[in-house]
Design a protein around this motif. Structure first.
Motif, mmCIF file in Angstrom:
data_model
loop_
_atom_site.group_PDB
_atom_site.id
_atom_site.type_symbol
_atom_site.label_atom_id
_atom_site.label_comp_id
_atom_site.label_asym_id
_atom_site.label_seq_id
_atom_site.Cartn_x
_atom_site.Cartn_y
_atom_site.Cartn_z
ATOM 1 N N ARG A 1 58.397 -24.538 -13.403
ATOM 2 C CA ARG A 1 59.539 -23.619 -13.554
ATOM 3 C C ARG A 1 59.814 -23.611 -15.044
ATOM 4 N N TYR A 2 59.605 -22.450 -15.678
ATOM 5 C CA TYR A 2 59.586 -22.379 -17.137
ATOM 6 C C TYR A 2 60.552 -21.335 -17.683
ATOM 7 N N TYR A 3 61.287 -21.739 -18.726
ATOM 8 C CA TYR A 3 62.188 -20.813 -19.423
ATOM 9 C C TYR A 3 61.445 -20.211 -20.608
ATOM 10 N N SER A 4 61.325 -18.896 -20.610
ATOM 11 C CA SER A 4 60.668 -18.189 -21.705
ATOM 12 C C SER A 4 61.718 -17.656 -22.669
ATOM 13 N N LEU A 5 61.583 -18.031 -23.932
ATOM 14 C CA LEU A 5 62.512 -17.532 -24.950
ATOM 15 C C LEU A 5 62.353 -16.024 -25.143
ATOM 16 N N SER A 6 61.116 -15.551 -25.143
ATOM 17 C CA SER A 6 60.876 -14.135 -25.443
ATOM 18 C C SER A 6 61.489 -13.191 -24.408
ATOM 19 N N SER A 7 61.450 -13.592 -23.125
ATOM 20 C CA SER A 7 62.018 -12.722 -22.089
ATOM 21 C C SER A 7 63.400 -13.186 -21.633
ATOM 22 N N ASP A 8 63.817 -14.367 -22.082
ATOM 23 C CA ASP A 8 65.096 -14.974 -21.680
ATOM 24 C C ASP A 8 65.197 -15.065 -20.151
ATOM 25 N N GLU A 9 64.057 -15.467 -19.518
ATOM 26 C CA GLU A 9 63.999 -15.605 -18.067
ATOM 27 C C GLU A 9 63.384 -16.943 -17.681
ATOM 28 N N VAL A 10 63.765 -17.402 -16.500
ATOM 29 C CA VAL A 10 63.153 -18.587 -15.919
ATOM 30 C C VAL A 10 62.280 -18.112 -14.770
ATOM 31 N N LYS A 11 60.987 -18.500 -14.805
ATOM 32 C CA LYS A 11 60.055 -18.066 -13.764
ATOM 33 C C LYS A 11 59.173 -19.217 -13.333
ATOM 34 N N TRP A 12 58.733 -19.142 -12.087
ATOM 35 C CA TRP A 12 57.724 -20.071 -11.583
ATOM 36 C C TRP A 12 56.373 -19.583 -12.072
ATOM 37 N N ARG A 13 55.553 -20.515 -12.538
ATOM 38 C CA ARG A 13 54.207 -20.181 -13.000
ATOM 39 C C ARG A 13 53.236 -21.241 -12.506
ATOM 40 N N VAL A 14 52.025 -20.832 -12.251
ATOM 41 C CA VAL A 14 50.949 -21.774 -11.957
ATOM 42 C C VAL A 14 50.062 -21.781 -13.191
ATOM 43 N N SER B 1 46.812 -23.861 -15.554
ATOM 44 C CA SER B 1 45.686 -24.790 -15.686
ATOM 45 C C SER B 1 45.719 -25.284 -17.126
ATOM 46 N N ILE B 2 45.971 -26.565 -17.313
ATOM 47 C CA ILE B 2 46.184 -27.117 -18.652
ATOM 48 C C ILE B 2 44.863 -27.341 -19.375
ATOM 49 N N TYR B 3 44.716 -26.701 -20.545
ATOM 50 C CA TYR B 3 43.511 -26.851 -21.358
ATOM 51 C C TYR B 3 43.693 -27.910 -22.439
ATOM 52 N N GLN B 4 44.939 -28.099 -22.886
ATOM 53 C CA GLN B 4 45.225 -29.144 -23.882
ATOM 54 C C GLN B 4 46.620 -29.683 -23.641
ATOM 55 N N PHE B 5 46.744 -31.010 -23.703
ATOM 56 C CA PHE B 5 48.035 -31.668 -23.515
ATOM 57 C C PHE B 5 48.468 -32.287 -24.830
ATOM 58 N N ASP B 6 49.721 -32.085 -25.178
ATOM 59 C CA ASP B 6 50.339 -32.684 -26.360
ATOM 60 C C ASP B 6 51.705 -33.194 -25.923
ATOM 61 N N GLN B 7 52.284 -34.083 -26.658
ATOM 62 C CA GLN B 7 53.588 -34.645 -26.298
ATOM 63 C C GLN B 7 54.709 -33.603 -26.303
ATOM 64 N N GLU B 8 54.543 -32.534 -27.069
ATOM 65 C CA GLU B 8 55.590 -31.508 -27.190
ATOM 66 C C GLU B 8 55.280 -30.210 -26.434
ATOM 67 N N PHE B 9 53.993 -29.927 -26.218
ATOM 68 C CA PHE B 9 53.605 -28.665 -25.601
ATOM 69 C C PHE B 9 52.279 -28.818 -24.848
ATOM 70 N N ILE B 10 51.969 -27.787 -24.055
ATOM 71 C CA ILE B 10 50.649 -27.704 -23.435
ATOM 72 C C ILE B 10 50.076 -26.328 -23.751
ATOM 73 N N ILE B 11 48.765 -26.266 -23.884
ATOM 74 C CA ILE B 11 48.079 -24.981 -23.940
ATOM 75 C C ILE B 11 47.437 -24.845 -22.570
ATOM 76 N N ALA B 12 47.739 -23.744 -21.892
ATOM 77 C CA ALA B 12 47.281 -23.602 -20.518
ATOM 78 C C ALA B 12 46.967 -22.156 -20.198
ATOM 79 N N TYR B 13 46.103 -21.986 -19.201
ATOM 80 C CA TYR B 13 45.858 -20.662 -18.650
ATOM 81 C C TYR B 13 46.982 -20.386 -17.665
ATOM 82 N N CYS B 14 47.717 -19.312 -17.887
ATOM 83 C CA CYS B 14 48.827 -18.934 -17.017
ATOM 84 C C CYS B 14 48.313 -17.937 -15.978
ATOM 85 N N HIS B 15 48.388 -18.323 -14.713
ATOM 86 C CA HIS B 15 47.887 -17.465 -13.646
ATOM 87 C C HIS B 15 48.837 -16.309 -13.340
ATOM 88 N N LEU B 16 50.068 -16.367 -13.819
ATOM 89 C CA LEU B 16 50.998 -15.249 -13.677
ATOM 90 C C LEU B 16 50.638 -14.136 -14.666
#
Length: 130
Positions: A63-76, A78-93
């Motif tokens: 469940r993710y809050y997007s700053l650009s759209s100012d919305e909270v949405k469920w997303r599925v 696939s994490i390609y890179q993990f970092d302590q502050e962020f993830i880079i992932a393929y968003c299936h939405l």
């Protein structure tokens, strides 16, 4: 992704339960399985869950809050890179790679589905594709 109220979910499950169709029964089984998943809310638990999912190459529902759209949405994702502050992932939405700030994830659960990081993928690909 559609969000249903608990009353709507119960009504839909009641209707689906009466079906003898194998495909419908399979869908109902997936719905029931998803409802039993453990969702974490604590930021530390979310971070640990994301790291585990990345290591096991399992998709995650967030469940993710997007700053650009100012919305909270469920997303599925696939994490390609993990970092302590962020993830880079393929968003299936959105059907594309995205950067997700972990602090903006309010809930998460690991799904049973596995994924593969594309051959030759590099973190720079998301920066150069924008």
């Amino acid at each position: 992704m559609v969000s249903l109220t608990n009353v709507e979910k119960s009504k839909l499950k009641e209707i689906l339960t009466k079906s003898n169709d194998k495909e419908v029964k399979g869908i109902l089984k997936k719905i029931n399985k998803d409802e039993k998943k453990k969702y974490v809310h604590d930021k530390k638990e979310i971070k640990n869950l994301l790291k585990q999912a990345f290591e096991e190459k399992k998709k995650v529902k967030i469940r993710y809050y997007s700053l650009s759209s100012d919305e909270v949405k469920w997303r599925v994702v696939s994490i390609y890179q993990f970092d302590q502050e962020f993830i880079i992932a393929y968003c299936h939405l959105r059907n594309e790679e995205r950067i997700f700030v972990i602090e903006r994830i309010s809930q998460a659960t690991i799904l049973d589905e596995r994924y593969k990081i594309p051959d030759g993928w590099k973190p720079e690909s998301i920066v150069y594709s924008r």
